[in-house]
Design an enzyme around this catalytic site. Structure first.
Site, short mmCIF file in Angstrom:
data_model
loop_
_atom_site.label_atom_id
_atom_site.label_comp_id
_atom_site.label_asym_id
_atom_site.label_seq_id
_atom_site.Cartn_x
_atom_site.Cartn_y
_atom_site.Cartn_z
N ASP A 81 0.83 -1.20 0.00
CA ASP A 81 0.00 0.00 0.00
C ASP A 81 0.87 1.26 0.00
OD1 ASP A 81 -2.44 1.40 0.13
OD2 ASP A 81 -2.30 1.58 2.31
N GLU A 133 -2.86 5.99 -8.23
CA GLU A 133 -3.77 7.02 -7.72
C GLU A 133 -3.64 8.28 -8.55
OE1 GLU A 133 -5.09 8.95 -3.43
OE2 GLU A 133 -3.15 7.97 -3.60
N VAL A 229 -9.14 0.08 4.72
CA VAL A 229 -9.51 0.34 6.11
C VAL A 229 -8.25 0.22 6.97
CG1 VAL A 229 -10.91 -0.37 8.07
CG2 VAL A 229 -11.83 -0.55 5.75
#
Length: 278
Positions: A81, A133, A229
C-alpha cells in the site's frame, strides 16, 4: 488461498461488491483479517504500507502471510500500500506480494503517468497487478498517512491515466480522507459516477474509516471494488489495550495479544459485511 488481486477485484466488479483491504502491522492483525474473511466467506486483501518497512521485515512478513493464506478457504491477497519508491515495490514483488500500489499523486499528471507506466511494466513481468492514484486524499484525525492535497480525481484525466499506464485498478479521490473525518464528510458520489463512466478498470476507495455506511453502500453500487480500512481497526486495538491495562496490572503478553486480536475482529467483520453489498 493466495490470489492475484486483479482477479479478485475483477470478480468483485462483475458481481458488484467491494473487497476489504485491511492495513496490517503484525501477526494478530493478519490473523484477525483472515479469520473474519473465512467466517464471512469473502476474499480479503492484506495490505502492508511502505511506511511500515522500517519496523516490519518485509520478506518475513510475506512468508508469514503466504503461509496463512495457503490454509485459507477464501482468496487472500497480499498488497503493498502507498509505495513511493521503486526499490520498495521491487522488494515487495520479489517477496511474493500479489499487487503493489505506486503512489505518484504528488507529481504532475505527465510525471505520474511516466513513473506509473514504468512500475506497471516491472510488475506485470512478474505477474503482479498494480494500483495507482490520481488525485489525493487529505489527512484526517488519528491517521499515520502523509498529508495529501485533497485534490479530487478528474474523470477525463483518469481515463487518460489508465489508458497511458495500463494500471490494473485505480484509486479515485472523491472526498474521503485518510483517518477519521474532522467535521461532516463531503463525499462526491456524482463524481464517482462520472469516473466510472470513463474508466473500465476496478475502482478503489481509500479512507474507509469513519465513512457513513450509506455512503459506502452507494459507492459500492457505483463501482467501487476495493476499500481500504486502517484507522478504525487501529483505534479499536489501542482502545482495547488502554482498557485492558486499567483493569489488569500484569498479564502475559501472549494473553494480551490474543485478546487484542479478538477485539479487532468485530470491527473487521462490520466492514466485510458492509462491503459485500448483500
Amino acid at each position: 488461498m493466495l490470489a492475484n488481486t486483479r482477479d479478485v477485484l475483477k470478480h468483485a466488479q462483475h458481481h458488484q461488491y467491494a473487497v476489504a483491504a485491511f492495513n496490517v502491522y503484525n501477526l494478530e492483525t493478519v490473523q484477525a483479517a483472515v479469520k473474519v474473511a473465512e467466517k464471512e466467506q469473502q476474499p480479503v486483501i492484506i495490505a502492508l504500507g511502505e511506511r511500515y518497512f522500517p519496523t516490519v521485515d518485509v520478506e518475513g512478513f510475506s512468508a508469514m502471510v503466504k503461509g496463512i493464506a495457503t490454509k485459507a478457504s477464501v482468496p487472500i491477497c497480499l498488497h503493498l500500500d502507498h509505495a513511493y519508491e521503486k526499490k520498495s515495490i521491487i522488494r515487495a514483488i520479489r517477496s511474493g506480494f500479489t499487487s503493489v500500489m505506486y503512489d505518484g499523486s504528488k507529481y504532475e499528471l505527465e510525471q505520474n503517468i511516466q513513473h506509473t507506466a514504468e512500475i506497471v511494466d516491472i510488475a506485470h513481468m512478474a505477474g503482479v497487478s498494480v494500483e495507482a492514484e490520481i488525485g489525493s486524499l487529505a489527512r484526517g484525525s488519528f491517521s499515520d498517512e502523509e498529508e495529501g492535497s485533497g485534490t479530487l480525481t478528474d474523470p477525463l484525466l483518469a481515463k487518460e491515466f489508465v489508458a497511458e499506464t495500463g494500471v490494473d485498478f485505480l484509486a479515485a479521490a472523491i472526498g474521503t480522507v485518510h483517518g477519521m473525518y474532522q467535521g461532516e464528510p463531503n463525499i462526491d458520489l456524482g463524481l464517482l459516477e462520472k469516473i466510472r463512466q470513463e474508466v473500465e478498470v476496478p475502482l478503489v476507495l481509500h479512507g474507509g474509516s469513519g465513512t457513513p455506511d450509506e455512503i459506502i453502500t452507494k459507492a459500492v453500487q457505483a463501482g467501487i471494488c476495493k476499500i481500504n480500512v486502517n484507522t478504525e481497526v487501529s483505534m479499536e486495538a489501542v482502545s482495547f489495550l488502554q482498557r485492558y491495562f486499567k483493569e489488569n496490572e500484569m498479564v502475559h503478553l501472549s494473553t494480551v495479544m490474543a485478546d487484542m486480536q479478538m477485539a479487532m475482529e468485530p470491527v473487521m467483520t462490520k466492514f466485510v459485511q458492509l462491503f459485500a453489498n448483500r
